[in-house]
Design an enzyme around this catalytic site. Structure first.
Site, mmCIF file in Angstrom:
data_model
loop_
_atom_site.group_PDB
_atom_site.id
_atom_site.type_symbol
_atom_site.label_atom_id
_atom_site.label_comp_id
_atom_site.label_asym_id
_atom_site.label_seq_id
_atom_site.Cartn_x
_atom_site.Cartn_y
_atom_site.Cartn_z
ATOM 1 N N LYS A 153 3.743 -41.785 -11.324
ATOM 2 C CA LYS A 153 3.063 -41.322 -10.099
ATOM 3 C C LYS A 153 4.120 -40.690 -9.196
ATOM 4 O O LYS A 153 4.729 -41.351 -8.350
ATOM 5 C CB LYS A 153 2.369 -42.521 -9.444
ATOM 6 C CG LYS A 153 1.152 -42.124 -8.648
ATOM 7 C CD LYS A 153 0.281 -43.317 -8.332
ATOM 8 C CE LYS A 153 -0.645 -43.043 -7.174
ATOM 9 N NZ LYS A 153 -1.610 -41.962 -7.348
HETATM 10 N N1 PMP Z 1 -5.276 -40.081 -12.155
HETATM 11 C C1 PMP Z 1 -4.606 -39.584 -11.114
HETATM 12 C C2 PMP Z 1 -4.052 -38.221 -11.204
HETATM 13 C C3 PMP Z 1 -4.424 -40.362 -9.957
HETATM 14 O O1 PMP Z 1 -3.762 -39.879 -8.920
HETATM 15 C C4 PMP Z 1 -4.981 -41.654 -9.908
HETATM 16 C C5 PMP Z 1 -4.815 -42.497 -8.676
HETATM 17 N N2 PMP Z 1 -3.632 -43.240 -8.725
HETATM 18 C C6 PMP Z 1 -5.669 -42.130 -11.028
HETATM 19 C C7 PMP Z 1 -5.799 -41.314 -12.139
HETATM 20 C C8 PMP Z 1 -6.250 -43.507 -11.049
HETATM 21 O O2 PMP Z 1 -5.233 -44.461 -11.086
HETATM 22 P P1 PMP Z 1 -5.413 -45.920 -10.517
HETATM 23 O O3 PMP Z 1 -6.667 -46.430 -11.096
HETATM 24 O O4 PMP Z 1 -4.218 -46.643 -10.997
HETATM 25 O O5 PMP Z 1 -5.487 -45.799 -9.040
#
Ligand code: PMP
Length: 295
Positions: A153
Site C-alpha cells: 500500500k
Molecule cells: N484495493 C485497493 C487498491 C485498495 O486501496 C484497498 C483499500 N486498502 C483495497 C483493495 C481493499 O483493501 P482492505 O480490504 O485491506 O482495506
C-alpha cells in the site's frame, strides 16, 4: 472534515493538535510518492471499541515499508497501542484510522534515511455511501506488477486510483473498475471486486491486486457458511449480465454494485449473496453472534 480544533494526532513520538502539526516540504514522499500507509476501521462493539484486524493492517504496513526500503522501526504491538490511544484521545468509537509512514528529506532516488510515523483518525461513513453504485470499466489499468509491488500500500500507487475515480465521476458514474495489464478485471480504485453468477462468487486472484483484508474476511465468511467462491481471472464481458456484484474494502466495507457500464445486474441487490455478505461482514466487525437468518 478530517480534523477540527480539538483533534489530536500522533507524529514521531508526540501527541499534537492536528492544526499545529508540520512536516518537511523536502520529504521524499511528497516529491516522489515513496511513502506507505494503511486504512483501518474501529467499531464500537458490545465489548467496547475494537480495531478490526489491527494486526493484519500493521503487518501490511510493515511489509509495505520493507518493500519500499523505508526504515520503519515501530513494532506491530507499538503501532496497535498507539492506534487505541489515538481513539481514546479523540474520544472516537466508530472511526477510520490512517497511519502514514512518510520519509525524510531526500531529493535523490535512493532509499530514505529515516521514516516518520503519522497517525490520525476521524469519523468516516462508508467510502462509497450506503446505496448501490453504478460502475464503469476504467480506461486506466492497474499498475503492472513488474513495475511496482502492487500488493503493497504505497502512496504513489494512488495516483492511478485518483485518475480512475476522476474519469468515472466525470462520466456520471459512481466508481471505476480497473482491469489488469492483460485486460482481466482487477479491482476498484480503493476496494476489491466480486461478482455473482448462478450462486457462485468470482473474484480476481492475487497478483494484480492489493490483496485486501476485507477480501480475505469475506472469503473466510463464505467458507464458513458454504458460499462457493472461485478466485480466477475473468473479463468484463463475464461480469456484464451477471446476477450481482460488489466491492469490498476497509473504507467501502461491502458495497453493492447496481450496474457495470450501464448494464444492470440481474438480481435486485437485496436478493444477492453480496447483500447477505454485507450484513454478515457488519456482524463480523461488530463481533456479533451470527445466525443463519441473514441468508
Ligand atoms: N484495493 C485497493 C487498491 C485498495 O486501496 C484497498 C483499500 N486498502 C483495497 C483493495 C481493499 O483493501 P482492505 O480490504 O485491506 O482495506
Amino acid at each position: 472534515m478530517y480534523y477540527n480544533e480539538h483533534s489530536i494526532l500522533y507524529l514521531d513520538g508526540q501527541w499534537l493538535k492536528a492544526e499545529t502539526a508540520q512536516i518537511s516540504p523536502y520529504s521524499q514522499t511528497l516529491h516522489y510518492g515513496n511513502g506507505v500507509f494503511e486504512g483501518i476501521r474501529a467499531y464500537l462493539t458490545t465489548s467496547g471499541v475494537r480495531i478490526f484486524k489491527a494486526e493484519e493492517h500493521f503487518e501490511r504496513l510493515l511489509y509495505s515499508a520493507r518493500k519500499m526500503h523505508i526504515p520503519l522501526t515501530y513494532t506491530l504491538e507499538e503501532m496497535t497501542e498507539l492506534a487505541y490511544l489515538l481513539l481514546e484521545k479523540n474520544e472516537l468509537e466508530d472511526a477510520y484510522i490512517r497511519p502514514l509512514v512518510y520519509t525524510s528529506p531526500n531529493m535523490s532516488l535512493t532509499p530514505p534515511d529515516k521514516a516518520h510515523l503519522f497517525m490520525c483518525a476521524w469519523k468516516w461513513g462508508k467510502l462509497l455511501g450506503d446505496k448501490t453504485v453504478d460502475v464503469m470499466t476504467s480506461s486506466f489499468c492497474r499498475p503492472h506488477p513488474k513495475s511496482c509491488f502492487v500488493e503493497a500500500k504505497v502512496v504513489g500507487h494512488y495516483t492511478n486510483s485518483i485518475l480512475a475515480t476522476t474519469e468515472a465521476k466525470a462520466k456520471n458514474f459512481d466508481e471505476a473498475l480497473l482491469l489488469d495489464v492483460d485486460g482481466y478485471v482487477a479491482e476498484g480504485p480503493g476496494a476489491n471486486f466480486f461478482y455473482e453468477k448462478d450462486d457462485v462468487l468470482y473474484t480476481p486472484p492475487t497478483g494484480n491486486i492489493l490483496p485486501g483484508i476485507t477480501r480475505s474476511t469475506v472469503l473466510q465468511i463464505c467458507k464458513r457458511i458454504g458460499i462457493r467462491v472461485e478466485e480466477k481471472r475473468f473479463r468484463t464481458e463475464d461480469v456484464h449480465h451477471a446476477d450481482g456484484a460488489f466491492f469490498v474494502g476497509t473504507a467501502a466495507e461491502v458495497t453493492g454494485i447496481a450496474s457495470l457500464d450501464r448494464i444492470p445486474f440481474r438480481k435486485k441487490w437485496e436478493n444477492t449473496l453480496g447483500h447477505s455478505l454485507q450484513m454478515l461482514y457488519k456482524a463480523e466487525v461488530l463481533n456479533e453472534v451470527v445466525t443463519n437468518s441473514y441468508l
